[in-house]
Design a protein around this motif. Structure first.
Motif, PDB file in Angstrom:
ATOM      1  N   ALA A  68       0.846  -1.210   0.000  1.00  0.00           N
ATOM      2  CA  ALA A  68       0.000   0.000   0.000  1.00  0.00           C
ATOM      3  C   ALA A  68       0.879   1.258   0.000  1.00  0.00           C
ATOM      4  CB  ALA A  68      -0.920  -0.009   1.221  1.00  0.00           C
ATOM      5  N   MET A  69       1.973   1.220   0.749  1.00  0.00           N
ATOM      6  CA  MET A  69       2.893   2.374   0.789  1.00  0.00           C
ATOM      7  C   MET A  69       3.568   2.562  -0.573  1.00  0.00           C
ATOM      8  SD  MET A  69       2.505   3.756   3.734  1.00  0.00           S
ATOM      9  CE  MET A  69       0.819   3.307   3.410  1.00  0.00           C
ATOM     10  N   LEU A  70       3.902   1.437  -1.215  1.00  0.00           N
ATOM     11  CA  LEU A  70       4.530   1.505  -2.536  1.00  0.00           C
ATOM     12  C   LEU A  70       3.573   2.140  -3.561  1.00  0.00           C
ATOM     13  CD1 LEU A  70       7.258   0.570  -3.727  1.00  0.00           C
ATOM     14  CD2 LEU A  70       6.119  -1.535  -4.425  1.00  0.00           C
ATOM     15  N   ARG A  71       2.278   1.869  -3.417  1.00  0.00           N
ATOM     16  CA  ARG A  71       1.277   2.498  -4.308  1.00  0.00           C
ATOM     17  C   ARG A  71       1.276   4.015  -4.121  1.00  0.00           C
ATOM     18  NH1 ARG A  71      -1.724  -1.513  -6.588  1.00  0.00           N
ATOM     19  NH2 ARG A  71      -1.945  -3.351  -5.285  1.00  0.00           N
ATOM     20  N   LEU A  72       1.424   4.470  -2.879  1.00  0.00           N
ATOM     21  CA  LEU A  72       1.484   5.921  -2.629  1.00  0.00           C
ATOM     22  C   LEU A  72       2.716   6.522  -3.288  1.00  0.00           C
ATOM     23  CD1 LEU A  72       0.497   6.163   1.145  1.00  0.00           C
ATOM     24  CD2 LEU A  72      -0.922   6.727  -0.829  1.00  0.00           C
ATOM     25  N   ALA A  73       3.838   5.774  -3.244  1.00  0.00           N
ATOM     26  CA  ALA A  73       5.068   6.281  -3.865  1.00  0.00           C
ATOM     27  C   ALA A  73       4.904   6.313  -5.384  1.00  0.00           C
ATOM     28  CB  ALA A  73       6.262   5.419  -3.449  1.00  0.00           C
ATOM     29  N   ALA A  74       4.319   5.242  -5.945  1.00  0.00           N
ATOM     30  CA  ALA A  74       4.130   5.176  -7.404  1.00  0.00           C
ATOM     31  C   ALA A  74       3.145   6.246  -7.869  1.00  0.00           C
ATOM     32  CB  ALA A  74       3.642   3.786  -7.801  1.00  0.00           C
ATOM     33  N   GLY A  75       2.168   6.587  -7.010  1.00  0.00           N
ATOM     34  CA  GLY A  75       1.123   7.546  -7.399  1.00  0.00           C
ATOM     35  C   GLY A  75       1.314   8.912  -6.789  1.00  0.00           C
ATOM     36  N   TRP A  76       2.564   9.252  -6.419  1.00  0.00           N
ATOM     37  CA  TRP A  76       2.807  10.503  -5.663  1.00  0.00           C
ATOM     38  C   TRP A  76       2.294  11.731  -6.398  1.00  0.00           C
ATOM     39  CZ3 TRP A  76       5.534  14.636  -7.491  1.00  0.00           C
ATOM     40  CH2 TRP A  76       6.345  14.415  -8.604  1.00  0.00           C
ATOM     41  N   LEU A 130       0.777  -1.044  -9.802  1.00  0.00           N
ATOM     42  CA  LEU A 130       2.194  -1.331  -9.627  1.00  0.00           C
ATOM     43  C   LEU A 130       2.666  -2.207 -10.775  1.00  0.00           C
ATOM     44  CD1 LEU A 130       2.338  -2.055  -5.781  1.00  0.00           C
ATOM     45  CD2 LEU A 130       2.957   0.048  -6.977  1.00  0.00           C
ATOM     46  N   SER A 131       3.772  -1.814 -11.378  1.00  0.00           N
ATOM     47  CA  SER A 131       4.383  -2.618 -12.436  1.00  0.00           C
ATOM     48  C   SER A 131       5.148  -3.769 -11.787  1.00  0.00           C
ATOM     49  CB  SER A 131       5.349  -1.757 -13.241  1.00  0.00           C
ATOM     50  OG  SER A 131       6.432  -1.380 -12.414  1.00  0.00           O
ATOM     51  N   ALA A 132       5.561  -4.731 -12.589  1.00  0.00           N
ATOM     52  CA  ALA A 132       6.381  -5.830 -12.078  1.00  0.00           C
ATOM     53  C   ALA A 132       7.656  -5.276 -11.461  1.00  0.00           C
ATOM     54  CB  ALA A 132       6.716  -6.806 -13.205  1.00  0.00           C
ATOM     55  N   ALA A 133       8.187  -4.203 -12.078  1.00  0.00           N
ATOM     56  CA  ALA A 133       9.409  -3.590 -11.552  1.00  0.00           C
ATOM     57  C   ALA A 133       9.159  -2.985 -10.175  1.00  0.00           C
ATOM     58  CB  ALA A 133       9.904  -2.511 -12.526  1.00  0.00           C
ATOM     59  N   ASP A 134       7.958  -2.417  -9.971  1.00  0.00           N
ATOM     60  CA  ASP A 134       7.617  -1.848  -8.665  1.00  0.00           C
ATOM     61  C   ASP A 134       7.514  -2.949  -7.607  1.00  0.00           C
ATOM     62  OD1 ASP A 134       7.303   0.715  -9.790  1.00  0.00           O
ATOM     63  OD2 ASP A 134       5.153   0.399 -10.147  1.00  0.00           O
ATOM     64  N   VAL A 135       6.817  -4.010  -7.968  1.00  0.00           N
ATOM     65  CA  VAL A 135       6.521  -5.086  -7.009  1.00  0.00           C
ATOM     66  C   VAL A 135       7.800  -5.732  -6.470  1.00  0.00           C
ATOM     67  CG1 VAL A 135       5.391  -7.340  -6.769  1.00  0.00           C
ATOM     68  CG2 VAL A 135       4.208  -5.473  -7.914  1.00  0.00           C
ATOM     69  N   ALA A 136       8.881  -5.636  -7.245  1.00  0.00           N
ATOM     70  CA  ALA A 136      10.167  -6.212  -6.816  1.00  0.00           C
ATOM     71  C   ALA A 136      10.626  -5.646  -5.467  1.00  0.00           C
ATOM     72  CB  ALA A 136      11.235  -5.935  -7.874  1.00  0.00           C
ATOM     73  N   TYR A 137      10.146  -4.449  -5.130  1.00  0.00           N
ATOM     74  CA  TYR A 137      10.582  -3.827  -3.879  1.00  0.00           C
ATOM     75  C   TYR A 137       9.912  -4.431  -2.644  1.00  0.00           C
ATOM     76  CZ  TYR A 137      12.979  -0.376  -6.666  1.00  0.00           C
ATOM     77  OH  TYR A 137      13.840   0.221  -7.558  1.00  0.00           O
ATOM     78  N   VAL A 138       8.822  -5.160  -2.837  1.00  0.00           N
ATOM     79  CA  VAL A 138       8.080  -5.688  -1.670  1.00  0.00           C
ATOM     80  C   VAL A 138       7.853  -7.197  -1.680  1.00  0.00           C
ATOM     81  CG1 VAL A 138       6.842  -3.571  -1.096  1.00  0.00           C
ATOM     82  CG2 VAL A 138       5.851  -5.138  -2.770  1.00  0.00           C
TER      83      VAL A 138
END
Ligand SMILES: CC(C)(COP(=O)(O)OP(=O)(O)OC[C@H]1O[C@@H](n2cnc3c(N)ncnc32)[C@H](O)[C@@H]1OP(=O)(O)O)[C@@H](O)C(=O)NCCC(=O)NCCS
Length: 167
Positions: free
Chosen positions: A20-28, A37-45
């Protein structure tokens, strides 16, 4: 009444909150909490809690209000803010209703202190041009390593990780 802020280490069960926090970062840019979230984003979590991962959850009156965490990647994984395989990449976000109270500053300060204690040679990240988070990183001692395509890769070197941090 001032809400009480506490920090605790992030654990594998926190993966949904970190997502959920990563979504906030992606949608800042739009403030969207529902950013895709892209596959590249999801790699962080994905599978949070693997060796080399570390994170902190900020609790506001006991409820998760923000998080900062980092993870090691190899260059061939092609993550946004990679500088070296032994330098973890950081992500951070705070729920909109909890912003402006120093929570991100606290999270960043304590996580960088933890990285110093772990003997990390630095911590890196990627920040898009125009994101106000950039000021947070400048203050914490991050410097720009490269800039391209509307984003900068920044790194906080080991010597700055430990500076004046209460930890
Ligand atoms: C960037 C972010 C983590 C900062 O969280 P925060 O807890 O509000 O941060 P702090 O209170 O420690 O203060 C940091 C900055 O936010 C500013 N701020 C103050 N009130 C704010 C508010 N209501 N909303 C947003 N930022 C605010 C502070 O003034 C400070 O910046 P500045 O003084 O240099 O302008 C938060 O805005 C966020 O989650 N943004 C979306 C996710 C994101 O972009 N992550 C980084 C991706 S690289």
């Amino acid at each position: 009444l001032t809400p009480s802020i506490a920090l605790r280490p992030a654990c594998p069960d926190d993966e949904p909150f970190l997502t959920a926090m990563l979504r906030l970062a992606a949608g800042w840019r739009t403030g969207s909490a529902a950013a895709r979230l892209s596959a590249a984003d999801v790699a962080y979590v994905r599978g949070f809690g693997r060796p080399g991962d570390a994170g902190l959850i900020a609790l506001c009156d006991g409820a998760p209000a923000g998080a900062a965490w980092y993870r090691l990647f190899t260059r061939d994984e092609g993550t946004y803010g990679h500088v070296a395989d032994d330098v973890p990449e950081l992500a951070i976000a705070v729920r909109p209703e909890a912003r402006g109270r120093g929570i991100a500053t606290l999270l960043l300060d304590r996580l960088l202190a933890a990285a110093a204690r772990e003997g990390r040679p630095g911590v890196s990240l990627s920040v898009e041009d125009g994101n106000p988070a950039r000021r947070l990183y400048d203050r914490a001692g991050f410097v720009v390593v490269t800039s391209a395509g509307g984003a900068s890769t920044m790194a906080c070197p080991a010597a700055r990780l430990a500076r004046d941090r209460a930890g």
